[in-house]
Design an enzyme around this catalytic site. Structure first.
Site, PDB file in Angstrom:
ATOM      1  CG  HIS A   1      -2.015  -1.020   1.108  1.00 44.28           C
ATOM      2  ND1 HIS A   1      -2.543  -1.682   2.184  1.00 44.28           N
ATOM      3  CD2 HIS A   1      -2.677  -1.490   0.009  1.00 44.28           C
ATOM      4  CE1 HIS A   1      -3.486  -2.523   1.753  1.00 44.28           C
ATOM      5  NE2 HIS A   1      -3.581  -2.426   0.449  1.00 44.28           N
TER       6      HIS A   1
ATOM      7  CD  GLU B   1      -0.672   0.760   4.324  1.00 46.14           C
ATOM      8  OE1 GLU B   1      -1.912   0.756   4.209  1.00 46.14           O
ATOM      9  OE2 GLU B   1       0.010  -0.280   4.338  1.00 46.14           O
TER      10      GLU B   1
ATOM     11  NE  ARG C   1      -9.065  -5.571   0.852  1.00 48.83           N
ATOM     12  CZ  ARG C   1      -8.157  -5.129   1.720  1.00 48.83           C
ATOM     13  NH1 ARG C   1      -6.903  -5.546   1.633  1.00 48.83           N
ATOM     14  NH2 ARG C   1      -8.485  -4.290   2.684  1.00 48.83           N
TER      15      ARG C   1
ATOM     16  CG  HIS D   1       0.176  -3.599   5.288  1.00 46.33           C
ATOM     17  ND1 HIS D   1      -0.754  -3.314   4.323  1.00 46.33           N
ATOM     18  CD2 HIS D   1       0.731  -4.783   4.932  1.00 46.33           C
ATOM     19  CE1 HIS D   1      -0.770  -4.284   3.420  1.00 46.33           C
ATOM     20  NE2 HIS D   1       0.124  -5.194   3.765  1.00 46.33           N
ATOM     21  CB  SER D   2       1.714   2.062   8.636  1.00 48.60           C
ATOM     22  OG  SER D   2       1.498   3.013   7.614  1.00 48.60           O
ATOM     23  CE1 TYR D   3      -3.986   5.522   9.689  1.00 50.56           C
ATOM     24  CE2 TYR D   3      -4.486   4.852  11.928  1.00 50.56           C
ATOM     25  CZ  TYR D   3      -4.850   5.478  10.763  1.00 50.56           C
ATOM     26  OH  TYR D   3      -6.094   6.059  10.665  1.00 50.56           O
TER      27      TYR D   3
ATOM     28  CD  GLU E   1      -2.301  -2.535   9.097  1.00 52.02           C
ATOM     29  OE1 GLU E   1      -1.696  -1.483   8.818  1.00 52.02           O
ATOM     30  OE2 GLU E   1      -3.069  -3.103   8.306  1.00 52.02           O
TER      31      GLU E   1
END
Ligand SMILES: [Zn+2]
Length: 448
Positions: free
Chosen positions: A176, A179, A248, A300-302, A375
Site C-alpha cells: 500500500h 504506508e 486484495r 503495513h501501517s498504521y 500494521e
C-alpha cells in the site's frame, strides 16, 4: 521589478500545488465502536451510505475506526450518522500530512542515517540497496523478481543466501503506497542484520528475503502526486481511475469479501487474481522458495497490530492458530521491550471488516506456517500514514525486534539440528522465546 518577482513566486507556488492532489475540505471521521450497535452500523457502513468511504485504520485501544471522507460526501455522511443516532467526531485533515513530501534526491550516497531520519525516493532506496550489496557482497544479493506496471524493478534482497537449504523468513513492505514507514523499516532491517556481528549466528541458520518496495509505482505517485494513494498504478481502457489494491489481488478466496470490483474503489481487487504485475512477481518468487519459507510478514501501517490469518472471512482460523498467536505475542512483547509501545495480536478477519485476497492469507494457504501482517505505528489517525520523520528510527528498532523473534522461532523449529552447537543455540532460542511469551493485548484490529 518587485512585482515581477512576486508574480514569479506566486506562479511557482501554483505550479507546485497544482501537481499535488489537494484535499481541502476533506475530513477524517472517527467513530467509537465500543457499543455493539455502533459496531454493527459501521460494519454495514457501505449499505447505510450507498458507498464505502476510504477506511484508514483504527485505534484498537480506543476502539475507534477512522475514515477519509471526500468533501462532496461530508454533509451526506453527517446526515446519515445523525439519522442513525451515531456519535462521531469529524475533523480537518492534518496539514502536516501533506508537508512531508517530494524531497529532491540527494546526489551523494544514501546512508543508514537517511533511512533513520527521512522518507526516501524509490531511486534512493535502490541506491541504498546497491551500496549494501557492494559493501556486503557475501550477505546481500539483489534479485529482480519482476517489474511494476510502469517498469520499475521489484527487488528482492536475499540475505545470507549461501546456497544451503536453510529455512527462509520472507518480509515484504509497502504494497500500500501511502504506508511510508514500512519501506524504511525494511531497509533498516536489511542494514542492521548484515552490519551487526551479533546476528551472524542467526543468519547461519535462517535466511532472510526482504522485498523493501513491493509497489514502487504507487509509492512514487504518493510522493509526487497524491499523498493518499494506496493502490498500484495499472491503467484501464475507458476508465478515469487507475490502480488496484494489490493486497486484495492475491489468489486465495479472491474477490469474495471486503473488496470492490469497481476500478475507482480504494479496495478494487483487480480484474482477476494476480492481475497486478507486482502481485504476480511476488507470488512467483515466493512459490519458487515455498518449501523453505517458514515465516512471512507483510509490513503495513498504521494501527500497531500483529494480524494473523484467516482474513478473508470471520471466525475462521488455521488449525495451528495457537502457534500463530503464541509467536505473535512474543513479537508484541519484543516490541514493547524497546519503548513500551503496545501492539495487539488479533485475527485479520475478526475485526471490523474481513478482506479477501490479502498476501498473509495467501502465504498461509501455501503452507508458510508463521504468516502475518504487521500494521506499524502510529496508532492515531492524526499522523496516520505520515508518521513524523523523527519517529522513524524508533518504529524501525521496534519492528526489528519483532522480526528477530520470528527468525529465532523459525530457527528453533526448522533450523538444522544435527550439530551440537546449533542444538544448543536452538535451546537458547526456545528459552528466549519462552521469556517473551507473555499475554498480549486483545483488540478488534484490522486496519490494513
Ligand atoms: Zn496496508
Amino acid at each position: 521589478m518587485q512585482v515581477f518577482h512576486l508574480q514569479l513566486v506566486l506562479c511557482l507556488i501554483c505550479v507546485v500545488s497544482a501537481e499535488y492532489k489537494n484535499y481541502d475540505g476533506f475530513k477524517v471521521l472517527e467513530v467509537n465502536y465500543g457499543n455493539p450497535r455502533v459496531k454493527n452500523y459501521i460494519q454495514k457502513l457501505e449499505e447505510h451510505l450507498g458507498f464505502m468511504p476510504d477506511f484508514l485504520g483504527e485505534n484498537w485501544k480506543q476502539k475507534q475506526a477512522h475514515y477519509f471522507i471526500d468533501k462532496d460526501s461530508v454533509e451526506k455522511v453527517k446526515i446519515n450518522l445523525a439519522d442513525n443516532n451515531i456519535t462521531y467526531h469529524m475533523r480537518d485533515v492534518n496539514p502536516q500530512i501533506f508537508k512531508v513530501r517530494r524531497r529532491r534526491d540527494l546526489n551523494g550516497a544514501v546512508s543508514i542515517h537517511d533511512v533513520n531520519t527521512r522518507y526516501l525516493s524509490y531511486d534512493e532506496q535502490m541506491k541504498f540497496l546497491n551500496s549494501l550489496a557492494q559493501q556486503y557482497p557475501n550477505d546481500v544479493k539483489l534479485q529482480n523478481i519482476g517489474n511494476s506496471y510502469e517498469g520499475r524493478s521489484i527487488t528482492a534482497v536475499r540475505i545470507a543466501d549461501d546456497g544451503s537449504s536453510k529455512p527462509i523468513v520472507w518480509i515484504d513492505a509497502g504494497i500500500h503506497a501511502r504506508e511510508w514507514i514500512s519501506y524504511n523499516v525494511a531497509l533498516y532491517l536489511i542494514y542492521t542484520i548484515v552490519s551487526q556481528p551479533a546476528y551472524r549466528n542467526l543468519l547461519d541458520s535462517v535466511q532472510l528475503v526482504v522485498v523493501p518496495n513491493t509497489n514502487p509505482d504507487g509509492y512514487e505517485y504518493s510522493r509526487t502526486n497524491d499523498r493518499m494513494w494506496r493502490k498500484t498504478r495499472s491503467r484501464f481502457t475507458n476508465s478515469r481511475c487507475a490502480g488496484a489494491d494489490a493486497n486484495r489481488n492475491y489468489p486465495f478466496y479472491w474477490g469474495t469479501q471486503g473488496v470492490s470490483h469497481s476500478q475507482c474503489s480504494e479496495i478494487f481487487c483487480g480484474s482477476r487474481p494476480q492481475s497486478e504485475p507486482e502481485v504476480l512477481a511476488l507470488t512467483n518468487a515466493i512459490i519458487r522458495d515455498e518449501e523453505r519459507i517458514k515465516g512471512y510478514i507483510a509490513l503495513h501501517s498504521y494501527g500497531q497490530e500483529i494480524l494473523y490469518p484467516w482474513g478473508h472471512t470471520q471466525r475462521t482460523y488455521p488449525t495451528d492458530v495457537q502457534d500463530l498467536i503464541q509467536v505473535g505475542r512474543a513479537m508484541a512483547s519484543a516490541i514493547r521491550a524497546v519503548n513500551n509501545t503496545d501492539y495487539t495480536v488479533v485475527n485479520s478477519g475478526d475485526g471490523l471488516y474481513p478482506a479477501a485476497g490479502a498476501s498473509d492469507d495467501w502465504a498461509k494457504s501455501r503452507g508458510i506456517k508463521y504468516s502475518y501482517t504487521i500494521e506499524l505505528s502510529p496508532i492515531d489517525d492524526f499522523t496516520g500514514f505520515s508518521l513524523p520523520e523523527d519517529r522513524i528510527n524508533q518504529v524501525c528498532r521496534e519492528a526489528f525486534q519483532a522480526i528477530q523473534v520470528l527468525m529465532i522461532e523459525v530457527k528453533s523449529k526448522f533450523g538444522f539440528k544435527q550439530m551440537t552447537s546449533s542444538t544448543a543455540s536452538s535451546a537458547q532460542s526456545t528459552l528466549l522465546l519462552n521469556r517473551l511469551r507473555t499475554i498480549g493485548n486483545r483488540g478488534f484490529g484490522r486496519g490494513r
